[in-house]
Design an enzyme around this catalytic site. Structure first.
Site, PDB file in Angstrom:
ATOM      1  N   GLY A 247      35.188  19.294  16.814  1.00  0.00           N
ATOM      2  CA  GLY A 247      35.170  19.720  18.212  1.00  0.00           C
ATOM      3  C   GLY A 247      35.120  21.211  18.474  1.00  0.00           C
ATOM      4  N   PRO A 290      34.617  18.760  11.117  1.00  0.00           N
ATOM      5  CG  PRO A 290      34.476  20.657   9.773  1.00  0.00           C
ATOM      6  CD  PRO A 290      35.122  19.291   9.859  1.00  0.00           C
ATOM      7  N   GLY A 291      31.572  19.665  12.764  1.00  0.00           N
ATOM      8  CA  GLY A 291      30.115  19.534  12.700  1.00  0.00           C
ATOM      9  C   GLY A 291      29.478  20.817  13.185  1.00  0.00           C
ATOM     10  NE  ARG A 292      29.249  21.764  19.469  1.00  0.00           N
ATOM     11  CZ  ARG A 292      28.319  21.134  20.192  1.00  0.00           C
ATOM     12  NH1 ARG A 292      27.198  21.735  20.487  1.00  0.00           N
ATOM     13  NH2 ARG A 292      28.541  19.908  20.646  1.00  0.00           N
ATOM     14  NE  ARG A 329      24.211  21.072  22.366  1.00  0.00           N
ATOM     15  CZ  ARG A 329      24.525  22.168  23.036  1.00  0.00           C
ATOM     16  NH1 ARG A 329      23.643  23.127  23.194  1.00  0.00           N
ATOM     17  NH2 ARG A 329      25.736  22.312  23.539  1.00  0.00           N
ATOM     18  CE1 TYR A 333      25.631  16.104  25.528  1.00  0.00           C
ATOM     19  CE2 TYR A 333      25.025  18.113  24.376  1.00  0.00           C
ATOM     20  CZ  TYR A 333      25.314  16.759  24.368  1.00  0.00           C
ATOM     21  OH  TYR A 333      25.297  16.094  23.179  1.00  0.00           O
ATOM     22  CB  CYS A 360       4.939  14.757  30.952  1.00  0.00           C
ATOM     23  SG  CYS A 360       3.442  15.288  30.140  1.00  0.00           S
ATOM     24  CD  GLU A 361      10.672  13.168  32.106  1.00  0.00           C
ATOM     25  OE1 GLU A 361      11.389  13.346  33.110  1.00  0.00           O
ATOM     26  OE2 GLU A 361      10.059  12.109  31.893  1.00  0.00           O
TER      27      GLU A 361
HETATM   28  C1  PLP Z   1      34.506  11.298  15.566  1.00  0.00           C
HETATM   29  C2  PLP Z   1      33.836  12.616  15.546  1.00  0.00           C
HETATM   30  N1  PLP Z   1      34.171  13.494  14.582  1.00  0.00           N
HETATM   31  C3  PLP Z   1      33.580  14.702  14.507  1.00  0.00           C
HETATM   32  C4  PLP Z   1      32.617  15.083  15.407  1.00  0.00           C
HETATM   33  C5  PLP Z   1      32.001  16.441  15.255  1.00  0.00           C
HETATM   34  O1  PLP Z   1      32.256  17.221  16.362  1.00  0.00           O
HETATM   35  P1  PLP Z   1      31.830  18.752  16.400  1.00  0.00           P
HETATM   36  O2  PLP Z   1      30.402  18.816  16.027  1.00  0.00           O
HETATM   37  O3  PLP Z   1      32.057  19.131  17.800  1.00  0.00           O
HETATM   38  O4  PLP Z   1      32.719  19.491  15.441  1.00  0.00           O
HETATM   39  C6  PLP Z   1      32.250  14.218  16.442  1.00  0.00           C
HETATM   40  C7  PLP Z   1      31.258  14.624  17.431  1.00  0.00           C
HETATM   41  O5  PLP Z   1      31.046  14.084  18.460  1.00  0.00           O
HETATM   42  C8  PLP Z   1      32.872  12.946  16.505  1.00  0.00           C
HETATM   43  O6  PLP Z   1      32.544  12.073  17.454  1.00  0.00           O
END
Ligand code: PLP
Length: 430
Positions: A247, A290-292, A329, A333, A360-361
């Site tokens: 997150g 973590p992802g983002r 995105r 959002y 085409c939007e």
């Molecule tokens: C269960 C879960 N874990 C991890 C993540 C990764 O989140 P972020 O990319 O915001 O760190 C998400 C993203 O929606 C998620 O749903």
């Protein structure tokens, strides 16, 4: 304090201004556009490695250890996944496809954490086939289906239960997930009841929470981490493992902060250790996802300007050769970006422009009110902070093929995802 020009702040940490404009690791973005075509996703290996290693170290140093599982939904190009794995992270997978990506990138089954609010039979079977370390249950029906699968295979599966604690975070409501009414997880009371009474075949290890994404003020994330051990104690449920999700946000525009994922993970670990001390509980194994914050900042998308025109209201459109097909995105959002001209990002702006996508939007607008210096057909536009939730969300609307991706590493760039060809677009038609 950074001495980089403001325009470069959302770009990867190593981005500098060279004779041909913005450079990553000595490679000019304009040269990448020339060599590989546009639209083009560019990923910076150094940024990914540094961020992933910092998070891995923070969980390794936790009192009872822990694991960091990189969320594949943010980025699943295999070359990027290998970098993340080599830096010490596991994988958070939300489908049979993501499990297969993790397998192909060499992740061990034990390092996999499996998610999804509507896991199908194929997803659950793939999790068991992969010997996933943890499956995070989203509700009782899923628990029953997974328990039956385990019994049929004569094995057990470690599980967590995902709860939505009703803690709100300051982010777009479409990426908030931990509030009351969320489609993800179950209420805390229901989660505790499920953990106490799991179907045979499932071994309850603890709780999971993920409050939302692109969270720039991490305090609610830390607050949730503090709340969970006390909740588990009050409910008398096991908490050998505590998964606090992902997150953490990133800087998309120069005015935003750039949270540090390593420091944030340390803060989570410290908060959990402190509350466990106060409550007289053993510190659980801590999992983060973590992802983002690992890959978002590493990515830049390059486009070519294909047209400039003035509309009836006097505003000026700069049309590029990409759009919602490579960046969903904005439409999803209303996300903000700070595009620049790759070769003259700091030149005095000649006006404020609207960056139009090619689909085409009418909503396919990459950015509004962008200060640019005399944009012209053929210029390369660079959009920073596009390493997460761009390539993974790309689609082929209007039958535009999805972009290629290159990885810049050690002063050179190599293609890691080839451009989708016209033939690829028809490969599934029978
Ligand atoms: C269960 C879960 N874990 C991890 C993540 C990764 O989140 P972020 O990319 O915001 O760190 C998400 C993203 O929606 C998620 O749903």
């Amino acid at each position: 304090m950074s001495d980089r020009p403001d325009a470069l702040l959302p770009f990867p940490e190593g981005a500098v201004l060279g004779p041909y404009g913005i450079e990553l690791d000595g490679v000019a973005l304009s040269a990448l556009a020339e060599e590989h075509g546009t639209p083009l996703y560019v990923h910076d290996a150094a940024s990914i490695r540094t961020r992933a290693a910092a998070v891995a170290a923070a969980v390794r140093d936790a009192p009872s250890g822990g694991r960091a599982a990189f969320a594949l939904k943010a980025q699943s190009a295999l070359a990027v996944l290998r970098l993340v794995r080599e830096a010490g992270l596991g994988a958070d997978c939300a489908s049979a496809g993501e499990i297969e990506a993790a397998r192909r990138a060499g992740f061990e089954g034990a390092s996999l954490v499996i998610h999804g609010n509507a896991k199908c039979a194929a997803d659950l079977a793939a999790a068991l086939d992969a010997d996933a370390g943890l499956v995070v249950l989203d509700g009782r029906n899923e628990a029953e289906r997974l328990g039956a699968l385990c019994r049929a295979r004569g094995r057990t599966q470690d599980v967590l239960v995902r709860i939505a604690p009703g803690i709100e975070v300051d982010t777009h409501r479409h990426i908030a997930t931990g509030h009351h009414g969320s489609k993800f997880g179950v209420t805390p009371a229901e989660g505790a009841a499920l953990l106490r009474d799991l179907p045979a075949g499932l071994v309850g290890r603890g709780l999971h929470v993920h409050l939302g994404s692109q969270v720039l003020d991490p305090e609610p994330l830390v607050a949730a981490a503090r709340w969970l051990p006390a909740f588990a104690k009050a409910e008398g449920i096991p908490l050998e493992v505590l998964d606090v999700g992902g997150g953490l946000g990133i800087r998309y525009t120069p005015d935003q902060p750039q949270p540090d994922p390593g420091a944030h993970t340390q803060a989570l670990v410290a908060a959990i250790a402190a509350v466990c001390g106060d409550e007289g509980l053993a510190v659980p194994e801590i999992v983060v996802e973590p992802g983002r914050s690992i890959v978002g900042t590493s990515g830049v998308t390059l486009y070519r300007v294909v047209g400039v025109k003035t509309a009836g209201d006097g505003s000026t459109w700069v049309a590029v050769d990409g759009g919602m097909g490579d960046n969903l995105r904005v439409g999803l959002y209303g996300a903000d970006y700070a595009p620049v001209l790759a070769e003259r990002p700091t030149a005095e702006p000649t006006g404020r422009y609207r960056l139009a996508g090619r689909h085409c939007e009418s909503t396919d607008v990459l950015a509004e009110d962008v200060p640019l210096a005399d944009p012209a057909v053929g210029d390369v536009v660079a959009v920073p902070a596009t390493g997460a939730y761009h390539q993974t969300m790309a689609h082929t609307y209007n039958l535009f093929g999805r972009p290629a991706a290159v990885l810049v590493d050690g002063g050179a760039a190599r293609v890691i995802t080839r451009r989708e060809s016209v033939d690829d677009l028809f490969a599934r038609d029978v």
